[in-house]
Design a protein around this motif. Structure first.
Motif, PDB file in Angstrom:
ATOM      1  N   ASN A   1       0.839  -1.198   0.000  1.00 12.11           N
ATOM      2  CA  ASN A   1       0.000   0.000   0.000  1.00 12.11           C
ATOM      3  C   ASN A   1       0.869   1.242   0.000  1.00 12.11           C
ATOM      4  N   ILE A   2       0.561   2.166  -0.893  1.00 15.27           N
ATOM      5  CA  ILE A   2       1.296   3.424  -0.976  1.00 15.27           C
ATOM      6  C   ILE A   2       0.331   4.556  -0.679  1.00 15.27           C
ATOM      7  N   ASN A   3       0.710   5.404   0.274  1.00 17.84           N
ATOM      8  CA  ASN A   3      -0.101   6.564   0.613  1.00 17.84           C
ATOM      9  C   ASN A   3       0.338   7.729  -0.264  1.00 17.84           C
ATOM     10  N   LEU A   4      -0.487   8.092  -1.238  1.00 18.24           N
ATOM     11  CA  LEU A   4      -0.131   9.158  -2.168  1.00 18.24           C
ATOM     12  C   LEU A   4      -0.327  10.558  -1.590  1.00 18.24           C
ATOM     13  N   THR A   5      -0.847  10.649  -0.384  1.00 18.96           N
ATOM     14  CA  THR A   5      -1.062  11.977   0.205  1.00 18.96           C
ATOM     15  C   THR A   5       0.170  12.482   0.940  1.00 18.96           C
ATOM     16  N   THR A   6       1.145  11.628   1.174  1.00 19.31           N
ATOM     17  CA  THR A   6       2.377  12.056   1.821  1.00 19.31           C
ATOM     18  C   THR A   6       3.568  11.602   0.991  1.00 19.31           C
ATOM     19  N   PHE A   7       4.530  12.472   0.862  1.00 20.35           N
ATOM     20  CA  PHE A   7       5.745  12.146   0.137  1.00 20.35           C
ATOM     21  C   PHE A   7       6.814  13.154   0.523  1.00 20.35           C
TER      22      PHE A   7
END
Length: 81
Positions: free
Chosen positions: A2-8
């Motif tokens: 799972n990749i959280n696209l809201t944080t980077f």
């Protein structure tokens, strides 16, 4: 995975393909700048993008090279040895 696209990460080392993808999409590039992303590239990547001889350069490629030069001059991309 799972990749959280809201944080980077907002500080990024970027490669040649990523540079072309980023600066060729005005909306994505503007968003990245608006949220204060910073991009670093190696001198080799800078060479590959701007100075490496090409047999045939297309108009879009020349435009992107010019845009990258301008963005480097503005300090949007930082080149490091």
């Amino acid at each position: 995975m799972n990749i959280n696209l809201t944080t980077f990460n907002r500080i990024n080392v970027i490669d040649t393909c990523s540079i072309w993808n980023l600066i060729s999409c005005n909306k994505l590039y503007k968003l990245a700048l608006d949220i204060k992303c910073f991009f670093s590239l190696t001198k080799f990547v800078e060479y590959e993008c701007i100075y490496k001889p090409r047999k045939n350069s297309s108009e879009p490629e020349l435009f992107l090279q010019s845009k990258l030069r301008s963005e480097i001059d503005k300090g949007k991309f930082l080149s490091h040895s």
